[in-house]
Design a protein around this motif. Structure first.
Motif, PDB file in Angstrom:
ATOM      1  N   LYS A  59       0.849  -1.186   0.000  1.00  0.00           N
ATOM      2  CA  LYS A  59       0.000   0.000   0.000  1.00  0.00           C
ATOM      3  C   LYS A  59       0.881   1.231   0.000  1.00  0.00           C
ATOM      4  O   LYS A  59       1.899   1.275   0.704  1.00  0.00           O
ATOM      5  N   VAL A  60       0.510   2.221  -0.789  1.00  0.00           N
ATOM      6  CA  VAL A  60       1.296   3.435  -0.949  1.00  0.00           C
ATOM      7  C   VAL A  60       0.464   4.629  -0.487  1.00  0.00           C
ATOM      8  O   VAL A  60      -0.703   4.779  -0.893  1.00  0.00           O
ATOM      9  N   ALA A  61       1.057   5.461   0.340  1.00  0.00           N
ATOM     10  CA  ALA A  61       0.417   6.721   0.731  1.00  0.00           C
ATOM     11  C   ALA A  61       0.997   7.846  -0.120  1.00  0.00           C
ATOM     12  O   ALA A  61       2.203   7.848  -0.433  1.00  0.00           O
ATOM     13  N   ILE A  62       0.159   8.775  -0.496  1.00  0.00           N
ATOM     14  CA  ILE A  62       0.600   9.969  -1.212  1.00  0.00           C
ATOM     15  C   ILE A  62       0.166  11.183  -0.411  1.00  0.00           C
ATOM     16  O   ILE A  62      -1.035  11.411  -0.206  1.00  0.00           O
ATOM     17  N   LEU A  63       1.142  11.927   0.062  1.00  0.00           N
ATOM     18  CA  LEU A  63       0.884  13.148   0.818  1.00  0.00           C
ATOM     19  C   LEU A  63       1.002  14.330  -0.142  1.00  0.00           C
ATOM     20  O   LEU A  63       2.094  14.662  -0.607  1.00  0.00           O
ATOM     21  N   GLY A  64      -0.117  14.951  -0.457  1.00  0.00           N
ATOM     22  CA  GLY A  64      -0.133  16.054  -1.411  1.00  0.00           C
ATOM     23  C   GLY A  64      -0.730  15.606  -2.728  1.00  0.00           C
ATOM     24  O   GLY A  64      -0.138  14.775  -3.424  1.00  0.00           O
ATOM     25  N   THR A  65      -1.909  16.133  -3.056  1.00  0.00           N
ATOM     26  CA  THR A  65      -2.563  15.749  -4.310  1.00  0.00           C
ATOM     27  C   THR A  65      -2.782  16.967  -5.200  1.00  0.00           C
ATOM     28  O   THR A  65      -3.874  17.195  -5.722  1.00  0.00           O
TER      29      THR A  65
ATOM     30  N   ALA B 128      -2.424   8.496   7.123  1.00  0.00           N
ATOM     31  CA  ALA B 128      -2.051   7.984   5.802  1.00  0.00           C
ATOM     32  C   ALA B 128      -0.778   7.153   5.879  1.00  0.00           C
ATOM     33  O   ALA B 128      -0.696   6.047   5.326  1.00  0.00           O
ATOM     34  N   ALA B 129       0.232   7.673   6.586  1.00  0.00           N
ATOM     35  CA  ALA B 129       1.508   6.964   6.691  1.00  0.00           C
ATOM     36  C   ALA B 129       1.375   5.660   7.465  1.00  0.00           C
ATOM     37  O   ALA B 129       2.031   4.662   7.141  1.00  0.00           O
ATOM     38  N   ALA B 130       0.511   5.650   8.475  1.00  0.00           N
ATOM     39  CA  ALA B 130       0.330   4.441   9.281  1.00  0.00           C
ATOM     40  C   ALA B 130      -0.261   3.302   8.464  1.00  0.00           C
ATOM     41  O   ALA B 130      -0.016   2.120   8.759  1.00  0.00           O
TER      42      ALA B 130
ATOM     43  N   ALA C 117       4.152   8.340  12.429  1.00  0.00           N
ATOM     44  CA  ALA C 117       3.980   6.946  12.008  1.00  0.00           C
ATOM     45  C   ALA C 117       5.287   6.306  11.555  1.00  0.00           C
ATOM     46  O   ALA C 117       5.290   5.167  11.079  1.00  0.00           O
ATOM     47  N   ALA C 118       6.408   7.031  11.692  1.00  0.00           N
ATOM     48  CA  ALA C 118       7.687   6.493  11.216  1.00  0.00           C
ATOM     49  C   ALA C 118       8.113   5.300  12.064  1.00  0.00           C
ATOM     50  O   ALA C 118       7.881   5.264  13.271  1.00  0.00           O
ATOM     51  N   GLY C 119       8.738   4.336  11.408  1.00  0.00           N
ATOM     52  CA  GLY C 119       9.225   3.152  12.109  1.00  0.00           C
ATOM     53  C   GLY C 119       9.974   2.255  11.147  1.00  0.00           C
ATOM     54  O   GLY C 119      10.091   2.548   9.952  1.00  0.00           O
ATOM     55  N   PRO C 120      10.494   1.119  11.628  1.00  0.00           N
ATOM     56  CA  PRO C 120      11.359   0.247  10.820  1.00  0.00           C
ATOM     57  C   PRO C 120      10.711  -0.298   9.557  1.00  0.00           C
ATOM     58  O   PRO C 120      11.410  -0.655   8.607  1.00  0.00           O
TER      59      PRO C 120
ATOM     60  N   ASP D  55      18.843  20.955   2.081  1.00  0.00           N
ATOM     61  CA  ASP D  55      18.725  21.070   3.535  1.00  0.00           C
ATOM     62  C   ASP D  55      17.447  20.401   4.034  1.00  0.00           C
ATOM     63  O   ASP D  55      17.444  19.724   5.069  1.00  0.00           O
ATOM     64  N   ASN D  56      16.367  20.589   3.297  1.00  0.00           N
ATOM     65  CA  ASN D  56      15.105  19.953   3.652  1.00  0.00           C
ATOM     66  C   ASN D  56      15.245  18.435   3.618  1.00  0.00           C
ATOM     67  O   ASN D  56      14.785  17.733   4.522  1.00  0.00           O
ATOM     68  N   ALA D  57      15.882  17.927   2.574  1.00  0.00           N
ATOM     69  CA  ALA D  57      16.036  16.476   2.438  1.00  0.00           C
ATOM     70  C   ALA D  57      16.850  15.886   3.585  1.00  0.00           C
ATOM     71  O   ALA D  57      16.491  14.845   4.147  1.00  0.00           O
ATOM     72  N   THR D  58      17.932  16.539   3.947  1.00  0.00           N
ATOM     73  CA  THR D  58      18.763  16.003   5.030  1.00  0.00           C
ATOM     74  C   THR D  58      18.034  16.086   6.368  1.00  0.00           C
ATOM     75  O   THR D  58      18.206  15.213   7.230  1.00  0.00           O
ATOM     76  N   TRP D  59      17.201  17.118   6.550  1.00  0.00           N
ATOM     77  CA  TRP D  59      16.416  17.213   7.781  1.00  0.00           C
ATOM     78  C   TRP D  59      15.409  16.070   7.882  1.00  0.00           C
ATOM     79  O   TRP D  59      15.313  15.397   8.912  1.00  0.00           O
ATOM     80  N   VAL D  60      14.635  15.835   6.807  1.00  0.00           N
ATOM     81  CA  VAL D  60      13.654  14.749   6.846  1.00  0.00           C
ATOM     82  C   VAL D  60      14.353  13.407   7.055  1.00  0.00           C
ATOM     83  O   VAL D  60      13.896  12.576   7.852  1.00  0.00           O
ATOM     84  N   ASP D  61      15.460  13.197   6.363  1.00  0.00           N
ATOM     85  CA  ASP D  61      16.220  11.961   6.507  1.00  0.00           C
ATOM     86  C   ASP D  61      16.596  11.710   7.970  1.00  0.00           C
ATOM     87  O   ASP D  61      16.390  10.618   8.509  1.00  0.00           O
ATOM     88  N   ALA D  62      17.130  12.733   8.622  1.00  0.00           N
ATOM     89  CA  ALA D  62      17.555  12.582  10.018  1.00  0.00           C
ATOM     90  C   ALA D  62      16.376  12.277  10.927  1.00  0.00           C
ATOM     91  O   ALA D  62      16.458  11.418  11.823  1.00  0.00           O
ATOM     92  N   GLU D  63      15.243  12.965  10.709  1.00  0.00           N
ATOM     93  CA  GLU D  63      14.076  12.765  11.559  1.00  0.00           C
ATOM     94  C   GLU D  63      13.463  11.377  11.367  1.00  0.00           C
ATOM     95  O   GLU D  63      13.022  10.736  12.325  1.00  0.00           O
ATOM     96  N   VAL D  64      13.427  10.921  10.122  1.00  0.00           N
ATOM     97  CA  VAL D  64      12.889   9.584   9.850  1.00  0.00           C
ATOM     98  C   VAL D  64      13.791   8.518  10.462  1.00  0.00           C
ATOM     99  O   VAL D  64      13.323   7.564  11.103  1.00  0.00           O
ATOM    100  N   ARG D  65      15.105   8.664  10.285  1.00  0.00           N
ATOM    101  CA  ARG D  65      16.036   7.651  10.797  1.00  0.00           C
ATOM    102  C   ARG D  65      16.071   7.625  12.321  1.00  0.00           C
ATOM    103  O   ARG D  65      16.289   6.579  12.929  1.00  0.00           O
ATOM    104  N   LYS D  66      15.837   8.770  12.967  1.00  0.00           N
ATOM    105  CA  LYS D  66      15.732   8.803  14.430  1.00  0.00           C
ATOM    106  C   LYS D  66      14.675   7.843  14.941  1.00  0.00           C
ATOM    107  O   LYS D  66      14.774   7.299  16.039  1.00  0.00           O
ATOM    108  N   ARG D  67      13.645   7.667  14.121  1.00  0.00           N
ATOM    109  CA  ARG D  67      12.509   6.839  14.510  1.00  0.00           C
ATOM    110  C   ARG D  67      12.602   5.436  13.923  1.00  0.00           C
ATOM    111  O   ARG D  67      11.636   4.675  13.968  1.00  0.00           O
ATOM    112  N   GLY D  68      13.756   5.119  13.350  1.00  0.00           N
ATOM    113  CA  GLY D  68      13.983   3.780  12.824  1.00  0.00           C
ATOM    114  C   GLY D  68      13.507   3.551  11.410  1.00  0.00           C
ATOM    115  O   GLY D  68      13.583   2.431  10.897  1.00  0.00           O
TER     116      GLY D  68
END
Length: 282
Positions: free
Chosen positions: A2-8, A51-53, A81-84, A97-110
């Motif tokens: 299943k794929v979520a799309i944020l922004g239509t 949506a992400a969950a 909803a981030a997780g492994p 800068d935005n990409a590296t921020w999201v990357d760090a926040e997602v990886r913090k949560r596994g």
């Protein structure tokens, strides 16, 4: 899967339709819920976290850094909803800068993160002809490849941040080409050449102008493939990146001024409205 799309918006909607046509189960979220519901594909979630969950792969296709931050880190944001078992793919042109921020926040949560800005518009999505620029590790790219390949060709650029940098190079070139062609189309007509002959020769150097033919030959700037205000946003992101690196980009800075001057009259029109800058009144 299943794929979520944020922004239509235009791009997110096209991606939703493409995936639905391929029988991929999709869940959608948009800040204005009615826009997501109007697509009549998949289901519509009340917030990014919901949506992400519900999905294994989460695509975000938003308008810029502010919208990304709100969708990920705002109330009931996707990071909740981030997780492994989650792969987040941000396809927004929002800068490295935005990409590296999201990357760090997602990886913090596994979780796992990939940036994947694209070259091409909604028609390219629906025809499977996009160029997808991927930044992140190869394992994460492989986990999202089946979904992304439905939109077009994928090129792995390197680490997170690199794909957004390359996208800004591409959009800087697009802005320059669009503005130069507008100047020369008007100049050619002023010196007595036929409209069609001028555009014909410009196309020899820049075939992508064909997508904006109505703007050059008819001064018709709707429907919008790429809004003029959005190219200014992207040039601003690019100039920030270039400036911090010490790159000398006077032509890009000039193009930014040309497009920005047209925002009051044509900000919501297609970027081909830069033609208005070179046309004499009446």
């Amino acid at each position: 899967m299943k794929v979520a799309i944020l922004g239509t918006g235009k791009m997110g909607a096209a991606m939703a339709r493409r995936l639905a046509a391929d029988k991929v189960d999709v869940v959608l979220w948009n800040r204005t819920r009615e826009k997501a519901e109007a697509l009549r594909v998949g289901t519509v979630a009340s917030d990014p976290a919901t949506a992400a969950a519900e999905a294994e792969i989460i695509l975000s296709v938003l308008t810029g850094p502010g919208a990304v931050h709100e969708a990920y880190a705002g109330r009931r944001g996707a990071l909740d909803a981030a997780g492994p078992d989650k792969v987040f793919v941000d396809m927004t042109t929002a800068g490295p800068d935005n990409a590296t921020w999201v990357d760090a926040e997602v990886r913090k949560r596994g979780g796992h993160f990939l940036e994947a800005p694209v070259m091409g518009g909604p028609a390219a999505v629906e025809g499977g002809k996009l160029l997808v620029l991927a930044g992140g590790d190869a394992t994460t790219l492989d986990s999202a490849r089946d979904v992304l390949a439905r939109f077009g060709d994928i090129r792995h650029i390197g680490e997170v941040g690199s794909a957004n940098k390359l996208k800004l190079i591409g959009n800087s070139m697009l802005a320059g080409t669009t503005a130069m062609a507008a100047e020369l189309q008007a100049a050619g007509e002023e010196i007595g050449l036929s409209q069609s002959d001028i555009f014909w020769v410009l196309l020899r150097f820049a075939p992508l102008l064909e997508q904006r033919k109505a703007g050059y030959l008819e001064q018709r700037y709707q429907p919008v493939a790429f809004a003029l205000k959005d190219i200014v946003k992207d040039i601003d992101l690019a100039l920030d990146v270039y400036g911090r690196a010490g790159a000398d980009t006077p032509l890009t800075a000039l193009n930014r001024e040309l497009f920005a001057d047209e925002i009051p009259a044509h900000g919501e029109d297609d970027m081909s409205a830069i033609n208005a800058r070179f046309r004499k009144p009446g």
